[in-house]
Design a protein around this motif. Structure first.
Motif, mmCIF file in Angstrom:
data_model
loop_
_atom_site.group_PDB
_atom_site.id
_atom_site.type_symbol
_atom_site.label_atom_id
_atom_site.label_comp_id
_atom_site.label_asym_id
_atom_site.label_seq_id
_atom_site.Cartn_x
_atom_site.Cartn_y
_atom_site.Cartn_z
ATOM 1 N N ALA A 157 19.488 59.931 29.991
ATOM 2 C CA ALA A 157 19.234 61.498 29.461
ATOM 3 C C ALA A 157 20.182 61.899 28.441
ATOM 4 C CB ALA A 157 19.575 62.208 30.799
ATOM 5 N N LEU A 158 20.120 62.658 27.750
ATOM 6 C CA LEU A 158 20.705 63.179 26.608
ATOM 7 C C LEU A 158 22.217 63.472 26.984
ATOM 8 C CD1 LEU A 158 20.865 63.937 23.434
ATOM 9 C CD2 LEU A 158 20.354 66.352 24.305
ATOM 10 N N SER A 159 22.411 64.272 27.854
ATOM 11 C CA SER A 159 23.924 64.347 28.264
ATOM 12 C C SER A 159 24.523 63.158 28.623
ATOM 13 C CB SER A 159 24.115 65.453 29.384
ATOM 14 O OG SER A 159 23.294 66.687 29.104
ATOM 15 N N ILE A 211 33.298 65.597 31.022
ATOM 16 C CA ILE A 211 32.669 66.700 31.596
ATOM 17 C C ILE A 211 31.156 66.686 31.314
ATOM 18 C CG2 ILE A 211 32.603 69.270 31.261
ATOM 19 C CD1 ILE A 211 35.269 68.096 32.011
ATOM 20 N N ARG A 212 30.558 66.080 30.248
ATOM 21 C CA ARG A 212 29.145 66.019 30.011
ATOM 22 C C ARG A 212 28.510 65.165 30.929
ATOM 23 N NH1 ARG A 212 29.455 63.435 25.123
ATOM 24 N NH2 ARG A 212 29.814 65.243 23.902
ATOM 25 N N PHE A 241 37.467 74.185 28.459
ATOM 26 C CA PHE A 241 38.383 73.483 29.354
ATOM 27 C C PHE A 241 39.333 74.356 30.283
ATOM 28 C CE2 PHE A 241 37.282 69.931 26.535
ATOM 29 C CZ PHE A 241 37.150 69.059 27.350
ATOM 30 N N ASN A 242 39.653 75.556 29.771
ATOM 31 C CA ASN A 242 40.291 76.713 30.399
ATOM 32 C C ASN A 242 41.570 75.946 31.157
ATOM 33 O OD1 ASN A 242 38.244 78.632 30.262
ATOM 34 N ND2 ASN A 242 37.105 77.440 31.692
ATOM 35 N N GLY A 243 42.247 75.501 30.354
ATOM 36 C CA GLY A 243 43.535 74.767 30.658
ATOM 37 C C GLY A 243 43.688 73.741 31.610
ATOM 38 N N GLN A 244 42.587 73.418 31.987
ATOM 39 C CA GLN A 244 42.535 71.766 32.659
ATOM 40 C C GLN A 244 42.526 70.722 31.875
ATOM 41 O OE1 GLN A 244 42.026 71.809 36.158
ATOM 42 N NE2 GLN A 244 42.400 74.084 35.987
ATOM 43 N N THR A 289 45.890 66.949 38.775
ATOM 44 C CA THR A 289 45.548 68.179 39.409
ATOM 45 C C THR A 289 44.213 68.832 38.636
ATOM 46 O OG1 THR A 289 46.957 69.800 37.946
ATOM 47 C CG2 THR A 289 47.808 68.872 40.237
ATOM 48 N N PHE A 290 43.371 68.116 38.114
ATOM 49 C CA PHE A 290 42.455 68.346 37.432
ATOM 50 C C PHE A 290 41.540 68.830 38.237
ATOM 51 C CE2 PHE A 290 38.298 66.916 35.349
ATOM 52 C CZ PHE A 290 38.051 68.042 34.742
ATOM 53 N N ASP A 291 40.751 70.218 37.939
ATOM 54 C CA ASP A 291 39.719 70.750 38.660
ATOM 55 C C ASP A 291 38.509 70.820 37.851
ATOM 56 O OD1 ASP A 291 38.060 72.335 40.141
ATOM 57 O OD2 ASP A 291 39.591 73.683 40.947
ATOM 58 N N ILE A 292 37.545 70.152 37.965
ATOM 59 C CA ILE A 292 36.392 70.101 37.108
ATOM 60 C C ILE A 292 35.262 71.602 37.258
ATOM 61 C CG2 ILE A 292 34.702 68.953 38.339
ATOM 62 C CD1 ILE A 292 33.676 67.601 35.740
ATOM 63 N N THR A 293 35.665 71.875 38.416
ATOM 64 C CA THR A 293 34.700 73.325 38.427
ATOM 65 C C THR A 293 35.261 74.470 37.865
ATOM 66 O OG1 THR A 293 36.051 73.852 40.416
ATOM 67 C CG2 THR A 293 34.249 72.499 40.983
ATOM 68 N N LYS A 294 36.433 74.452 37.312
ATOM 69 C CA LYS A 294 36.866 75.367 36.541
ATOM 70 C C LYS A 294 36.622 75.149 34.873
ATOM 71 C CE LYS A 294 40.957 76.386 39.681
ATOM 72 N NZ LYS A 294 42.326 76.675 39.853
#
Length: 306
Positions: free
Chosen positions: A12-14, A43-44, A172-175, A181-186
């Protein structure tokens, strides 16, 4: 790394872009560029794996409120055998009021892909993120590049032809993807394909030689030449076989070439024909081009008729 074998293995592209994003050759990308690519790729990959699921599901980035339009790129990207080629891409980024495109960790960039978006054959992209200038509270004009390094075997000959364009954005919103402590949902992510297209072409060369010179009026002139194009698999130029090429003549003192005859290249890309000497002037060969190979004119060769 920009490894085609790795790219081809992704469905797939992503996901394909995620893996191939690590492919920037070390000699051509600084540490910050390589780091940004690796972070976006992470992230992708997660976004592709969670396609069709709820936005905030554990382990997935949320759907970033952005869209892309007005993408513009050159009609053709001519790629030789060794020289780095950089092509500018511009597009409009539209975003929600909740998206801070001025944040230091907001990134967006254009992408070219060969084949379908769900199963691309290959991808090309820029070394660094696009730069965006706000035009309103929710829109921005963005400018990025597609960078190609033929000497790094990013392309094979079958890749020549039509490619399509996509764009992506990551907040990335600071992540920190490498942090404990990386939170991918943010983290927000959005990609959009089918935004436009271009031709990625194998650069061409064309030569001409008219002889003898000088020549007496009424005597034969033999005009030879060769049409060749870049081979992305061995980084050399090889003859372009069985292609129509026009022989043209420009009388000395004139600015206009006129077609004398059309002939085809032989099994090695060579050209040879004979005409009768009449007046001083310039002979050249000219090739109209194909979807895989750009048009090219040989420099005129002067013939002195006595």
């Amino acid at each position: 790394m920009r490894n085609r074998a790795t790219v081809a293995a992704v469905s797939a592209l992503s996901g394909a872009l995620a893996l191939s994003a690590f492919a920037v050759p070390a000699a051509q990308a600084d540490d910050s560029a390589a780091s940004y690519r690796a972070d976006v790729a992470k992230i992708r990959q997660a976004a592709q794996a969670g396609s069709g699921r709820a936005a905030a599901v554990d382990g997935q980035p949320y759907a970033l409120n952005v869209s892309f339009s007005n993408l513009k790129i050159a009609k053709a990207v001519k790629v030789g055998t060794t020289q780095h080629v950089s092509t500018t891409v511009t597009y409009t980024l539209t975003h929600g009021a909740d998206v801070d495109i001025k944040a230091a960790d907001f990134v967006t960039d254009p992408i070219l892909y060969k084949g379908s978006s769900t199963s691309p054959d290959n991808m090309l992209y820029g070394n660094k993120p696009a730069k965006c200038t706000a035009t309103s509270a929710t829109t921005a004009d963005c400018k990025g590049t597609i960078d190609v390094y033929p000497g790094s075997h990013e392309l094979i000959n079958a890749d020549a032809g039509a490619w399509k364009a996509a764009a992506e954005a990551t907040a990335f919103n600071g992540q920190d993807p490498d942090g404990e402590t990386f939170d991918i949902t943010k983290v927000g992510y959005k990609s959009q394909d089918g935004l436009g297209g271009t031709l990625v072409q194998r650069a061409s060369k064309l030569t001409v030689n008219a002889a003898p010179e000088p020549v007496k009026k009424g005597k034969p002139i033999t005009i030879t030449g060769k049409l060749s194009r870049a081979n992305w698999e061995d980084n050399k130029y090889h003859g372009y076989v069985s292609q129509p090429v026009n022989l043209q003549f420009r009388k000395n003192g004139s600015n206009t070439y006129t077609t004398v005859k059309t002939l085809r290249t032989n099994s090695t890309g060579d050209l040879k024909t004979t005409v009768t000497a009449s007046v001083d002037g310039y002979f050249r060969y000219t090739f109209a081009g194909t979807t895989t190979t750009p048009a090219v004119n040989a420099a005129g060769d002067f013939i002195d008729v006595q």
